[in-house]
Write an enzyme that holds these catalytic residues in place. Structure first.
Site, PDB file in Angstrom:
ATOM      1  N   HIS A 160      31.284  34.059  33.977  1.00 54.00           N
ATOM      2  CA  HIS A 160      30.001  34.039  33.277  1.00 54.00           C
ATOM      3  C   HIS A 160      29.620  35.411  32.715  1.00 54.00           C
ATOM      4  O   HIS A 160      29.075  35.502  31.623  1.00 54.00           O
ATOM      5  CB  HIS A 160      28.897  33.511  34.191  1.00 54.00           C
ATOM      6  CG  HIS A 160      28.790  34.259  35.482  1.00 54.00           C
ATOM      7  ND1 HIS A 160      29.682  34.068  36.529  1.00 54.00           N
ATOM      8  CD2 HIS A 160      27.926  35.204  35.902  1.00 54.00           C
ATOM      9  CE1 HIS A 160      29.348  34.865  37.522  1.00 54.00           C
ATOM     10  NE2 HIS A 160      28.289  35.568  37.175  1.00 54.00           N
ATOM     11  N   CYS A 176      35.587  39.947  33.173  1.00 56.36           N
ATOM     12  CA  CYS A 176      34.475  39.704  34.090  1.00 56.36           C
ATOM     13  C   CYS A 176      33.501  40.861  33.925  1.00 56.36           C
ATOM     14  O   CYS A 176      33.655  41.677  33.027  1.00 56.36           O
ATOM     15  CB  CYS A 176      34.941  39.515  35.536  1.00 56.36           C
ATOM     16  SG  CYS A 176      35.646  40.955  36.352  1.00 56.36           S
ATOM     17  N   GLY A 177      32.506  40.932  34.763  1.00 57.82           N
ATOM     18  CA  GLY A 177      31.481  41.964  34.605  1.00 57.82           C
ATOM     19  C   GLY A 177      32.038  43.373  34.636  1.00 57.82           C
ATOM     20  O   GLY A 177      31.826  44.161  33.721  1.00 57.82           O
ATOM     21  N   GLY A 201      35.481  43.974  35.469  1.00 58.57           N
ATOM     22  CA  GLY A 201      36.919  43.911  35.253  1.00 58.57           C
ATOM     23  C   GLY A 201      37.714  44.050  36.538  1.00 58.57           C
ATOM     24  O   GLY A 201      38.867  43.640  36.605  1.00 58.57           O
ATOM     25  N   GLY A 236      37.406  42.671  39.664  1.00 54.89           N
ATOM     26  CA  GLY A 236      37.761  41.435  40.365  1.00 54.89           C
ATOM     27  C   GLY A 236      38.887  40.685  39.690  1.00 54.89           C
ATOM     28  O   GLY A 236      39.834  40.229  40.352  1.00 54.89           O
ATOM     29  N   MET A 237      38.824  40.560  38.386  1.00 53.17           N
ATOM     30  CA  MET A 237      39.877  39.863  37.642  1.00 53.17           C
ATOM     31  C   MET A 237      41.214  40.564  37.823  1.00 53.17           C
ATOM     32  O   MET A 237      42.246  39.914  38.016  1.00 53.17           O
ATOM     33  CB  MET A 237      39.535  39.782  36.159  1.00 53.17           C
ATOM     34  CG  MET A 237      38.387  38.858  35.825  1.00 53.17           C
ATOM     35  SD  MET A 237      38.811  37.120  36.055  1.00 53.17           S
ATOM     36  CE  MET A 237      37.551  36.357  35.050  1.00 53.17           C
ATOM     37  N   HIS A 256      53.685  52.546  28.904  1.00 53.26           N
ATOM     38  CA  HIS A 256      54.266  53.017  30.162  1.00 53.26           C
ATOM     39  C   HIS A 256      54.394  51.960  31.238  1.00 53.26           C
ATOM     40  O   HIS A 256      55.245  52.083  32.125  1.00 53.26           O
ATOM     41  CB  HIS A 256      53.440  54.180  30.715  1.00 53.26           C
ATOM     42  CG  HIS A 256      53.398  55.351  29.797  1.00 53.26           C
ATOM     43  ND1 HIS A 256      52.573  56.420  30.011  1.00 53.26           N
ATOM     44  CD2 HIS A 256      54.064  55.640  28.652  1.00 53.26           C
ATOM     45  CE1 HIS A 256      52.730  57.312  29.044  1.00 53.26           C
ATOM     46  NE2 HIS A 256      53.639  56.844  28.204  1.00 53.26           N
TER      47      HIS A 256
END
Length: 133
Positions: free
Chosen positions: A12, A68-69, A71, A73-74, A101
């Protein structure tokens, strides 16, 4: 060289940025599969991270994008899948380096920290930068 097809997913908090960058991907000629979510109602981010990461891990898609808010967690969830190299990128330089790299195959964006204009530049840099080997 850009990927021909790509899978994208967001929770969300990442939904608005996901919707903002889909036209950028279309303009680049990339076939986009949207794994959700389809609104800004609260959802569980691991569900969308796992869907995209599994699709990349199995080779169904060569690359993916997660949002995600923050980044974080993803990226944590995606990197649990064998063969996935998910990189949280907050600027174009990091996006380029993650490809050059590290051969990152999932780009992770922070929906609450990245403007649509900045995300467009990050996405373009990430998709057009080859792995140096």
């Amino acid at each position: 060289m850009a990927t021909e097809k790509l899978i994208i997913g967001a929770d969300h908090a990442g939904f608005p940025l996901k919707e903002a960058i889909k036209p950028v991907l279309g303009d680049m000629g990339i076939e986009v599969t949207d794994a959700g979510t389809d609104c800004d109602r609260s959802v569980d981010y691991p569900d969308f991270a796992a869907c995209v990461a599994q699709a990349v891990a199995t080779g169904e898609y060569p690359r993916g994008i997660l949002i995600c808010g923050s980044g974080v967690g993803m990226a944590i969830v995606a990197n649990r899948f064998p063969g996935v190299r998910a990189a949280l990128c907050l600027d174009e330089e990091t996006a380029r380096l993650s490809r050059q790299h590290n051969d990152a195959n999932i780009l992770v964006l922070a929906g609450r920290k990245t403007t649509p204009a900045a995300a467009a530049g990050i996405v373009r840099a990430w998709l057009t930068t080859p792995f140096e080997g």
